[in-house]
Design an enzyme around this catalytic site. Structure first.
Site, PDB file in Angstrom:
ATOM      1  CE  LYS A 181      -1.514   3.011   2.867  1.00  0.00           C
ATOM      2  NZ  LYS A 181      -1.893   3.934   1.948  1.00  0.00           N
ATOM      3  CD  GLU A 198      12.448   4.725   9.234  1.00  0.00           C
ATOM      4  OE1 GLU A 198      11.951   5.554  10.074  1.00  0.00           O
ATOM      5  OE2 GLU A 198      12.507   5.037   8.060  1.00  0.00           O
ATOM      6  CB  CYS A 235      12.563   9.349   8.362  1.00  0.00           C
ATOM      7  SG  CYS A 235      13.680   8.168   7.490  1.00  0.00           S
ATOM      8  CD  GLU A 277       9.771  12.529  11.714  1.00  0.00           C
ATOM      9  OE1 GLU A 277      10.514  12.270  11.216  1.00  0.00           O
ATOM     10  OE2 GLU A 277       8.561  12.124  12.239  1.00  0.00           O
TER      11      GLU A 277
END
Length: 508
Positions: free
Chosen positions: A185, A260, A299, A402
Protein backbone atom coordinates in the site's frame (compact mmCIF):
# COMPACT_ATOMS: atom_id res chain seq x y z
CA UNK A 1 5.11 3.01 -18.25
CA UNK A 2 1.42 3.90 -18.12
CA UNK A 3 0.32 7.52 -18.53
CA UNK A 4 -2.55 9.12 -16.59
CA UNK A 5 -5.23 8.17 -19.14
CA UNK A 6 -4.11 4.55 -19.17
CA UNK A 7 -3.94 4.44 -15.36
CA UNK A 8 -7.53 5.58 -15.10
CA UNK A 9 -8.71 3.21 -17.82
CA UNK A 10 -7.05 0.05 -16.52
CA UNK A 11 -7.10 0.83 -12.78
CA UNK A 12 -4.23 0.99 -10.31
CA UNK A 13 -5.14 -1.92 -8.05
CA UNK A 14 -3.23 -5.07 -9.01
CA UNK A 15 -4.68 -8.33 -7.69
CA UNK A 16 -3.76 -11.81 -8.84
CA UNK A 17 -2.00 -10.55 -11.95
CA UNK A 18 -4.77 -8.21 -13.14
CA UNK A 19 -5.09 -4.43 -13.06
CA UNK A 20 -8.51 -3.06 -12.11
CA UNK A 21 -10.34 -0.26 -10.38
CA UNK A 22 -11.62 -0.20 -6.83
CA UNK A 23 -14.59 -2.41 -5.97
CA UNK A 24 -16.45 0.75 -4.93
CA UNK A 25 -15.51 2.56 -8.13
CA UNK A 26 -13.92 5.40 -6.12
CA UNK A 27 -10.96 7.33 -7.51
CA UNK A 28 -8.50 9.96 -6.30
CA UNK A 29 -6.73 12.75 -8.16
CA UNK A 30 -2.96 13.00 -7.70
CA UNK A 31 -1.84 16.62 -7.44
CA UNK A 32 1.44 18.17 -8.56
CA UNK A 33 2.93 19.85 -5.45
CA UNK A 34 4.52 22.56 -7.61
CA UNK A 35 1.20 24.05 -8.72
CA UNK A 36 -1.56 21.96 -7.07
CA UNK A 37 -2.84 20.80 -10.47
CA UNK A 38 -4.19 17.24 -10.92
CA UNK A 39 -2.07 15.16 -13.28
CA UNK A 40 -3.15 11.57 -12.60
CA UNK A 41 -6.15 9.62 -11.35
CA UNK A 42 -5.81 6.42 -9.31
CA UNK A 43 -8.24 3.95 -7.81
CA UNK A 44 -9.28 4.60 -4.21
CA UNK A 45 -9.39 1.13 -2.71
CA UNK A 46 -10.85 0.08 0.63
CA UNK A 47 -11.23 -3.00 2.82
CA UNK A 48 -12.95 -5.00 0.06
CA UNK A 49 -9.95 -4.53 -2.25
CA UNK A 50 -7.56 -5.50 0.54
CA UNK A 51 -9.40 -8.76 1.17
CA UNK A 52 -9.17 -9.67 -2.51
CA UNK A 53 -5.46 -8.80 -2.68
CA UNK A 54 -4.57 -10.74 0.46
CA UNK A 55 -6.49 -13.76 -0.82
CA UNK A 56 -4.52 -13.61 -4.08
CA UNK A 57 -1.22 -13.33 -2.20
CA UNK A 58 -2.16 -16.26 0.03
CA UNK A 59 -3.07 -18.44 -2.96
CA UNK A 60 0.24 -17.58 -4.58
CA UNK A 61 2.11 -18.50 -1.41
CA UNK A 62 0.55 -21.77 -0.28
CA UNK A 63 -2.11 -22.68 -2.84
CA UNK A 64 -1.91 -24.34 -6.21
CA UNK A 65 0.09 -21.40 -7.58
CA UNK A 66 2.62 -21.46 -4.73
CA UNK A 67 5.74 -21.87 -6.83
CA UNK A 68 7.50 -18.68 -5.65
CA UNK A 69 8.31 -19.85 -2.08
CA UNK A 70 9.70 -23.07 -3.59
CA UNK A 71 11.70 -21.31 -6.29
CA UNK A 72 15.45 -21.85 -5.74
CA UNK A 73 17.23 -18.86 -4.22
CA UNK A 74 19.44 -18.52 -7.30
CA UNK A 75 16.38 -18.13 -9.51
CA UNK A 76 14.77 -15.61 -7.19
CA UNK A 77 18.03 -13.67 -7.22
CA UNK A 78 18.13 -13.72 -11.01
CA UNK A 79 14.67 -12.19 -11.18
CA UNK A 80 15.64 -9.43 -8.74
CA UNK A 81 18.69 -8.63 -10.89
CA UNK A 82 16.44 -8.47 -13.93
CA UNK A 83 14.22 -5.95 -12.13
CA UNK A 84 17.31 -3.87 -11.31
CA UNK A 85 18.15 -3.80 -15.02
CA UNK A 86 14.64 -2.64 -15.88
CA UNK A 87 14.91 0.13 -13.30
CA UNK A 88 18.14 1.30 -14.93
CA UNK A 89 16.46 1.21 -18.31
CA UNK A 90 13.56 3.37 -17.09
CA UNK A 91 15.66 5.63 -14.86
CA UNK A 92 14.79 8.89 -16.60
CA UNK A 93 11.05 8.22 -16.74
CA UNK A 94 10.89 7.01 -13.15
CA UNK A 95 13.06 9.87 -11.86
CA UNK A 96 10.79 12.39 -13.56
CA UNK A 97 7.67 10.69 -12.23
CA UNK A 98 9.10 10.65 -8.70
CA UNK A 99 9.90 14.35 -9.01
CA UNK A 100 6.46 15.32 -10.15
CA UNK A 101 4.67 13.04 -7.71
CA UNK A 102 6.65 13.93 -4.56
CA UNK A 103 7.89 17.42 -5.45
CA UNK A 104 11.60 16.65 -5.21
CA UNK A 105 14.09 17.71 -7.88
CA UNK A 106 14.63 15.47 -10.89
CA UNK A 107 18.24 15.02 -9.76
CA UNK A 108 17.05 13.66 -6.42
CA UNK A 109 14.57 11.45 -8.26
CA UNK A 110 17.31 9.95 -10.42
CA UNK A 111 19.45 9.24 -7.35
CA UNK A 112 16.47 7.51 -5.75
CA UNK A 113 16.08 5.20 -8.74
CA UNK A 114 19.79 4.35 -8.63
CA UNK A 115 19.40 3.43 -4.96
CA UNK A 116 16.32 1.31 -5.70
CA UNK A 117 18.28 -0.66 -8.31
CA UNK A 118 21.13 -1.07 -5.80
CA UNK A 119 18.70 -2.49 -3.22
CA UNK A 120 17.39 -5.12 -5.65
CA UNK A 121 20.95 -6.09 -6.61
CA UNK A 122 22.08 -6.26 -2.99
CA UNK A 123 19.31 -8.59 -1.82
CA UNK A 124 19.76 -10.71 -4.94
CA UNK A 125 23.45 -11.15 -4.16
CA UNK A 126 22.77 -11.73 -0.45
CA UNK A 127 20.24 -14.53 -0.90
CA UNK A 128 22.16 -16.16 -3.76
CA UNK A 129 25.34 -16.42 -1.69
CA UNK A 130 23.74 -18.00 1.37
CA UNK A 131 24.39 -21.53 2.55
CA UNK A 132 21.33 -23.83 2.44
CA UNK A 133 21.29 -24.15 6.22
CA UNK A 134 23.34 -24.15 9.42
CA UNK A 135 24.23 -27.63 10.63
CA UNK A 136 23.88 -28.14 14.38
CA UNK A 137 26.02 -30.89 15.91
CA UNK A 138 23.67 -33.25 17.73
CA UNK A 139 26.51 -35.39 19.06
CA UNK A 140 25.56 -38.49 17.08
CA UNK A 141 26.31 -39.68 13.55
CA UNK A 142 22.73 -40.95 13.38
CA UNK A 143 21.24 -37.46 13.76
CA UNK A 144 21.14 -34.78 11.08
CA UNK A 145 20.19 -31.41 12.60
CA UNK A 146 20.00 -28.23 10.55
CA UNK A 147 18.60 -24.72 11.02
CA UNK A 148 17.00 -23.33 7.87
CA UNK A 149 15.27 -20.09 6.93
CA UNK A 150 11.85 -20.02 5.32
CA UNK A 151 9.64 -17.20 4.03
CA UNK A 152 7.17 -15.67 6.47
CA UNK A 153 4.21 -15.83 4.12
CA UNK A 154 1.94 -12.95 3.07
CA UNK A 155 3.56 -9.58 3.78
CA UNK A 156 1.70 -6.27 4.06
CA UNK A 157 4.04 -3.45 3.05
CA UNK A 158 2.92 0.09 3.91
CA UNK A 159 5.14 2.86 2.58
CA UNK A 160 5.43 6.65 3.09
CA UNK A 161 5.01 9.60 0.74
CA UNK A 162 8.47 11.16 0.97
CA UNK A 163 10.56 8.44 -0.75
CA UNK A 164 7.84 6.39 -2.44
CA UNK A 165 9.86 3.98 -4.57
CA UNK A 166 12.99 3.84 -2.42
CA UNK A 167 11.09 2.89 0.72
CA UNK A 168 9.01 0.40 -1.24
CA UNK A 169 12.19 -1.26 -2.53
CA UNK A 170 13.57 -1.64 0.99
CA UNK A 171 10.56 -3.85 1.72
CA UNK A 172 9.74 -5.48 -1.62
CA UNK A 173 13.27 -6.59 -2.54
CA UNK A 174 13.99 -8.54 0.69
CA UNK A 175 10.43 -9.88 0.83
CA UNK A 176 10.82 -11.35 -2.66
CA UNK A 177 14.37 -12.53 -2.04
CA UNK A 178 13.15 -14.51 0.95
CA UNK A 179 10.34 -16.11 -1.09
CA UNK A 180 7.31 -14.22 0.25
CA UNK A 181 4.24 -12.85 -1.49
CA UNK A 182 3.02 -9.36 -0.69
CA UNK A 183 0.42 -6.63 -0.85
CA UNK A 184 1.90 -3.15 -0.95
CA UNK A 185 0.00 0.00 0.00
CA UNK A 186 1.82 3.12 -1.17
CA UNK A 187 0.93 6.51 0.23
CA UNK A 188 -2.28 7.77 -1.29
CA UNK A 189 -0.45 11.05 -1.99
CA UNK A 190 2.48 9.60 -3.98
CA UNK A 191 1.58 6.16 -5.39
CA UNK A 192 2.71 6.45 -9.01
CA UNK A 193 6.24 5.01 -9.00
CA UNK A 194 5.18 2.05 -6.87
CA UNK A 195 2.48 1.31 -9.44
CA UNK A 196 5.20 1.46 -12.11
CA UNK A 197 7.35 -0.99 -10.12
CA UNK A 198 4.54 -3.56 -10.09
CA UNK A 199 4.53 -3.29 -13.89
CA UNK A 200 8.27 -3.96 -13.95
CA UNK A 201 7.89 -7.01 -11.70
CA UNK A 202 5.33 -8.40 -14.13
CA UNK A 203 7.65 -7.66 -17.05
CA UNK A 204 10.40 -9.59 -15.21
CA UNK A 205 8.00 -12.60 -15.12
CA UNK A 206 7.32 -12.72 -11.41
CA UNK A 207 4.67 -15.42 -10.95
CA UNK A 208 1.05 -14.35 -10.86
CA UNK A 209 -0.26 -13.27 -7.46
CA UNK A 210 3.12 -12.78 -5.81
CA UNK A 211 3.02 -8.97 -6.13
CA UNK A 212 -0.21 -7.12 -5.37
CA UNK A 213 -0.94 -3.43 -4.82
CA UNK A 214 -3.93 -1.62 -3.35
CA UNK A 215 -3.97 2.15 -3.73
CA UNK A 216 -6.02 3.96 -1.12
CA UNK A 217 -5.95 5.70 2.27
CA UNK A 218 -4.39 4.49 5.47
CA UNK A 219 -7.55 4.54 7.56
CA UNK A 220 -9.12 1.84 5.39
CA UNK A 221 -6.47 0.06 3.30
CA UNK A 222 -3.62 0.31 5.80
CA UNK A 223 -5.81 -0.53 8.77
CA UNK A 224 -7.30 -3.62 7.12
CA UNK A 225 -3.88 -4.88 6.03
CA UNK A 226 -2.56 -4.47 9.58
CA UNK A 227 -5.38 -6.47 11.18
CA UNK A 228 -6.00 -9.05 8.42
CA UNK A 229 -5.78 -12.60 9.81
CA UNK A 230 -4.16 -13.95 6.64
CA UNK A 231 -1.32 -11.41 6.71
CA UNK A 232 1.75 -12.89 8.38
CA UNK A 233 3.90 -9.76 8.56
CA UNK A 234 3.27 -6.03 8.37
CA UNK A 235 6.09 -3.60 7.63
CA UNK A 236 5.27 0.09 8.03
CA UNK A 237 7.27 3.26 7.46
CA UNK A 238 5.67 6.53 8.48
CA UNK A 239 4.72 8.69 11.42
CA UNK A 240 4.61 7.70 15.10
CA UNK A 241 0.83 8.06 15.48
CA UNK A 242 0.07 5.89 12.45
CA UNK A 243 2.74 3.36 13.39
CA UNK A 244 1.22 2.96 16.85
CA UNK A 245 -2.14 2.20 15.24
CA UNK A 246 -0.51 -0.39 12.96
CA UNK A 247 1.06 -2.14 15.97
CA UNK A 248 -2.25 -2.14 17.85
CA UNK A 249 -4.14 -3.52 14.86
CA UNK A 250 -1.54 -6.28 14.34
CA UNK A 251 -1.41 -7.35 17.99
CA UNK A 252 -4.55 -9.56 18.15
CA UNK A 253 -3.22 -11.84 15.39
CA UNK A 254 0.34 -11.75 16.80
CA UNK A 255 1.82 -11.18 13.35
CA UNK A 256 5.38 -10.02 12.84
CA UNK A 257 5.66 -6.22 12.85
CA UNK A 258 8.44 -3.93 11.61
CA UNK A 259 8.05 -0.18 12.18
CA UNK A 260 10.25 2.71 11.04
CA UNK A 261 8.71 5.80 12.57
CA UNK A 262 10.96 8.75 11.87
CA UNK A 263 13.26 10.81 14.02
CA UNK A 264 14.39 14.12 15.44
CA UNK A 265 18.00 13.88 14.50
CA UNK A 266 20.89 15.81 16.09
CA UNK A 267 23.82 17.14 14.07
CA UNK A 268 26.55 17.88 16.64
CA UNK A 269 29.33 20.24 15.54
CA UNK A 270 32.42 20.71 17.72
CA UNK A 271 34.56 23.82 17.29
CA UNK A 272 37.63 21.85 16.24
CA UNK A 273 35.77 20.65 13.12
CA UNK A 274 35.72 24.31 12.02
CA UNK A 275 39.34 25.14 12.82
CA UNK A 276 40.28 25.38 9.15
CA UNK A 277 38.46 27.18 6.35
CA UNK A 278 37.93 23.89 4.56
CA UNK A 279 36.61 22.19 7.69
CA UNK A 280 34.24 25.08 8.40
CA UNK A 281 32.89 25.16 4.84
CA UNK A 282 32.38 21.40 4.80
CA UNK A 283 30.52 21.37 8.12
CA UNK A 284 28.25 24.23 7.01
CA UNK A 285 27.59 22.60 3.64
CA UNK A 286 26.70 19.30 5.26
CA UNK A 287 24.44 21.02 7.80
CA UNK A 288 22.53 22.54 4.89
CA UNK A 289 22.26 19.16 3.16
CA UNK A 290 21.24 17.46 6.39
CA UNK A 291 18.36 19.85 6.98
CA UNK A 292 17.11 20.85 3.54
CA UNK A 293 17.45 17.91 1.12
CA UNK A 294 13.95 17.19 -0.24
CA UNK A 295 12.71 20.25 1.66
CA UNK A 296 13.50 18.53 4.95
CA UNK A 297 10.92 15.81 4.29
CA UNK A 298 13.32 13.05 5.34
CA UNK A 299 13.02 10.82 8.39
CA UNK A 300 16.78 11.10 8.98
CA UNK A 301 16.97 14.86 8.36
CA UNK A 302 19.49 16.66 10.56
CA UNK A 303 16.86 19.07 11.81
CA UNK A 304 18.60 19.80 15.14
CA UNK A 305 21.92 21.63 14.82
CA UNK A 306 23.79 21.38 18.13
CA UNK A 307 26.87 23.56 17.77
CA UNK A 308 29.66 24.45 20.20
CA UNK A 309 29.04 27.90 21.64
CA UNK A 310 32.43 29.34 20.68
CA UNK A 311 31.68 28.99 16.94
CA UNK A 312 27.93 29.42 17.04
CA UNK A 313 27.70 33.00 15.76
CA UNK A 314 30.03 32.46 12.83
CA UNK A 315 28.56 29.06 11.94
CA UNK A 316 24.90 30.03 12.13
CA UNK A 317 25.53 33.32 10.33
CA UNK A 318 27.05 31.56 7.33
CA UNK A 319 24.44 28.82 7.45
CA UNK A 320 21.61 31.36 7.33
CA UNK A 321 23.27 33.34 4.55
CA UNK A 322 23.56 30.28 2.36
CA UNK A 323 20.07 29.00 3.23
CA UNK A 324 18.65 32.25 1.84
CA UNK A 325 20.35 31.52 -1.49
CA UNK A 326 18.83 28.06 -1.98
CA UNK A 327 16.82 28.17 -5.20
CA UNK A 328 13.25 27.00 -4.72
CA UNK A 329 11.09 25.90 -7.61
CA UNK A 330 9.40 23.17 -9.57
CA UNK A 331 11.52 20.03 -9.29
CA UNK A 332 11.60 19.54 -13.05
CA UNK A 333 13.05 23.04 -13.73
CA UNK A 334 16.77 23.49 -14.48
CA UNK A 335 18.86 24.85 -11.62
CA UNK A 336 16.28 24.27 -8.91
CA UNK A 337 17.85 23.05 -5.66
CA UNK A 338 14.78 22.51 -3.50
CA UNK A 339 11.21 21.67 -4.46
CA UNK A 340 7.85 22.23 -2.78
CA UNK A 341 6.38 20.45 0.19
CA UNK A 342 4.27 17.45 -0.73
CA UNK A 343 0.88 18.91 0.16
CA UNK A 344 -0.92 21.98 1.38
CA UNK A 345 -1.55 20.20 4.68
CA UNK A 346 2.18 19.62 5.12
CA UNK A 347 2.98 23.27 4.44
CA UNK A 348 0.34 24.38 6.92
CA UNK A 349 1.89 22.08 9.51
CA UNK A 350 5.37 23.55 8.94
CA UNK A 351 4.04 27.11 9.19
CA UNK A 352 2.36 26.28 12.50
CA UNK A 353 5.61 24.91 13.94
CA UNK A 354 7.57 28.01 12.94
CA UNK A 355 4.90 30.31 14.36
CA UNK A 356 4.93 28.46 17.69
CA UNK A 357 8.73 28.55 17.85
CA UNK A 358 8.82 32.32 17.37
CA UNK A 359 6.22 32.74 20.11
CA UNK A 360 8.38 30.62 22.40
CA UNK A 361 11.44 32.82 21.84
CA UNK A 362 13.27 31.41 18.84
CA UNK A 363 15.14 33.91 16.66
CA UNK A 364 14.46 33.72 12.91
CA UNK A 365 17.73 33.82 10.98
CA UNK A 366 16.40 32.89 7.51
CA UNK A 367 13.20 31.82 5.80
CA UNK A 368 10.06 31.51 7.87
CA UNK A 369 7.65 32.35 5.05
CA UNK A 370 6.27 31.38 1.68
CA UNK A 371 8.50 32.63 -1.15
CA UNK A 372 7.52 35.17 -3.74
CA UNK A 373 6.04 33.49 -6.86
CA UNK A 374 8.14 33.14 -10.01
CA UNK A 375 8.07 31.29 -13.33
CA UNK A 376 9.48 28.16 -11.65
CA UNK A 377 7.55 28.74 -8.44
CA UNK A 378 3.81 29.18 -9.06
CA UNK A 379 1.81 30.90 -6.34
CA UNK A 380 -0.44 27.84 -6.18
CA UNK A 381 2.49 25.55 -5.31
CA UNK A 382 3.24 24.43 -1.76
CA UNK A 383 6.61 26.12 -1.33
CA UNK A 384 8.24 27.21 1.93
CA UNK A 385 11.60 28.87 2.37
CA UNK A 386 14.47 27.02 4.09
CA UNK A 387 14.20 28.24 7.68
CA UNK A 388 16.89 28.59 10.37
CA UNK A 389 15.67 29.15 13.94
CA UNK A 390 18.36 30.26 16.41
CA UNK A 391 18.37 30.31 20.23
CA UNK A 392 16.17 27.24 20.51
CA UNK A 393 15.77 25.09 23.60
CA UNK A 394 14.41 21.66 24.48
CA UNK A 395 11.04 22.91 25.74
CA UNK A 396 10.03 24.14 22.28
CA UNK A 397 7.69 21.95 20.23
CA UNK A 398 9.79 22.60 17.13
CA UNK A 399 12.77 21.00 18.90
CA UNK A 400 10.88 18.05 20.38
CA UNK A 401 8.55 17.04 17.56
CA UNK A 402 9.18 15.88 14.01
CA UNK A 403 8.40 18.84 11.70
CA UNK A 404 9.15 17.08 8.40
CA UNK A 405 9.86 20.29 6.56
CA UNK A 406 12.69 22.74 5.75
CA UNK A 407 13.19 23.91 9.34
CA UNK A 408 16.51 23.78 11.20
CA UNK A 409 16.72 24.56 14.92
CA UNK A 410 19.95 25.68 16.62
CA UNK A 411 21.05 24.74 20.14
CA UNK A 412 24.48 25.30 21.70
CA UNK A 413 26.77 23.48 24.13
CA UNK A 414 30.06 24.09 25.96
CA UNK A 415 31.25 20.60 26.94
CA UNK A 416 31.28 17.16 25.41
CA UNK A 417 28.96 15.82 28.09
CA UNK A 418 26.49 18.62 27.42
CA UNK A 419 26.59 17.91 23.68
CA UNK A 420 25.80 14.22 24.24
CA UNK A 421 23.03 15.05 26.71
CA UNK A 422 21.37 17.41 24.25
CA UNK A 423 21.71 14.97 21.35
CA UNK A 424 20.14 12.15 23.37
CA UNK A 425 17.39 14.32 24.86
CA UNK A 426 14.72 13.10 22.45
CA UNK A 427 12.12 10.36 22.45
CA UNK A 428 13.32 9.38 18.98
CA UNK A 429 16.56 7.63 18.12
CA UNK A 430 16.87 7.16 14.38
CA UNK A 431 20.07 8.93 13.31
CA UNK A 432 22.61 11.56 14.31
CA UNK A 433 26.01 12.93 13.43
CA UNK A 434 29.12 14.28 15.14
CA UNK A 435 31.64 16.65 13.58
CA UNK A 436 35.12 16.83 15.12
CA UNK A 437 38.78 16.71 14.15
CA UNK A 438 39.56 14.65 17.27
CA UNK A 439 39.40 10.94 16.42
CA UNK A 440 39.11 9.93 20.07
CA UNK A 441 36.25 12.31 20.68
CA UNK A 442 34.52 11.09 17.51
CA UNK A 443 34.55 7.50 18.77
CA UNK A 444 33.50 8.47 22.30
CA UNK A 445 30.57 10.62 21.24
CA UNK A 446 29.41 8.19 18.53
CA UNK A 447 29.47 5.41 21.12
CA UNK A 448 27.34 7.43 23.54
CA UNK A 449 24.70 8.59 21.07
CA UNK A 450 21.46 6.60 21.39
CA UNK A 451 20.60 6.54 17.71
CA UNK A 452 20.36 3.70 15.20
CA UNK A 453 22.78 5.30 12.73
CA UNK A 454 25.60 7.68 13.67
CA UNK A 455 27.64 9.48 11.04
CA UNK A 456 31.06 10.94 11.82
CA UNK A 457 32.03 13.97 9.74
CA UNK A 458 29.24 13.22 7.26
CA UNK A 459 25.45 13.18 7.04
CA UNK A 460 22.83 11.10 5.19
CA UNK A 461 24.80 8.33 3.42
CA UNK A 462 23.45 4.82 3.86
CA UNK A 463 24.72 1.47 2.67
CA UNK A 464 22.45 -1.34 1.47
CA UNK A 465 24.74 -3.73 3.34
CA UNK A 466 24.16 -1.99 6.70
CA UNK A 467 21.07 -2.29 8.89
CA UNK A 468 18.78 0.73 9.10
CA UNK A 469 16.56 1.29 12.11
CA UNK A 470 16.30 3.27 15.29
CA UNK A 471 16.06 3.34 19.06
CA UNK A 472 13.16 4.57 21.19
CA UNK A 473 10.08 5.73 19.32
CA UNK A 474 11.86 5.57 15.98
CA UNK A 475 10.50 2.05 15.66
CA UNK A 476 11.27 -1.66 15.87
CA UNK A 477 12.94 -4.00 13.41
CA UNK A 478 15.55 -3.34 10.75
CA UNK A 479 15.66 -2.69 7.03
CA UNK A 480 18.58 -3.24 4.63
CA UNK A 481 21.54 -5.49 5.34
CA UNK A 482 21.29 -9.13 6.49
CA UNK A 483 18.92 -8.11 9.28
CA UNK A 484 16.59 -6.58 6.68
CA UNK A 485 16.37 -9.96 4.96
CA UNK A 486 15.90 -11.72 8.30
CA UNK A 487 12.77 -9.64 8.99
CA UNK A 488 11.05 -11.51 6.14
CA UNK A 489 11.93 -15.00 7.33
CA UNK A 490 11.02 -17.61 9.87
CA UNK A 491 13.63 -19.94 11.32
CA UNK A 492 13.02 -23.69 11.36
CA UNK A 493 15.06 -26.43 13.04
CA UNK A 494 14.93 -29.71 11.07
CA UNK A 495 16.02 -32.67 13.21
CA UNK A 496 16.35 -35.98 11.37
CA UNK A 497 16.97 -39.24 13.14
CA UNK A 498 18.74 -41.50 10.65
CA UNK A 499 18.47 -44.58 12.91
CA UNK A 500 15.17 -44.39 14.83
CA UNK A 501 14.84 -46.78 17.76
CA UNK A 502 12.23 -47.34 20.46
CA UNK A 503 12.60 -44.96 23.40
CA UNK A 504 11.19 -47.33 26.03
CA UNK A 505 10.19 -44.57 28.46
CA UNK A 506 7.29 -46.66 29.62
CA UNK A 507 6.72 -50.32 30.32
CA UNK A 508 4.58 -52.32 27.97
Amino acid sequence: MADSTELQARGTIHVGGEWRGAVSGATREILDPADASPFAVVAEGDEQDVDLAVAAAKRAFDGGQGEWPRTPAADRAALLRKVAGLLVRDREKLGLLESRDAGKTVGEGRVDIDCVADAFRYFADLVAAEAPGRVVDAGSPDIHSVVVHEPVGVCALITPWNYPLLQASWKIAPALAAGNTFVVKPSEITPLTTIALIDLLAEACLPTGVANIVTGPGHSVGARLSEHPDVDLVSFTGGLASGTKVAQAAAPTVKKVALELGGKNPNVVFADACATDEGFDTAVDQALNAAFIHSGQVCSAGSRLIVEESVRDRFVGELARRAQKIRLGRGTADGVECGPLVSEQQRDKVEAYVESALKEGAVLRSGGRRPEPSDDRPASGWFYEPTVLDHCHREMRVVREEVFGPVLTVETFRTEDEAVALANDTEYGLAGAVWTADAGRARRVAGRLRHGTVWINDFHPYLPQAEWGGFGKSGVGRELGPAGLAEYRETKHVYQNLAPRPVRWFAG
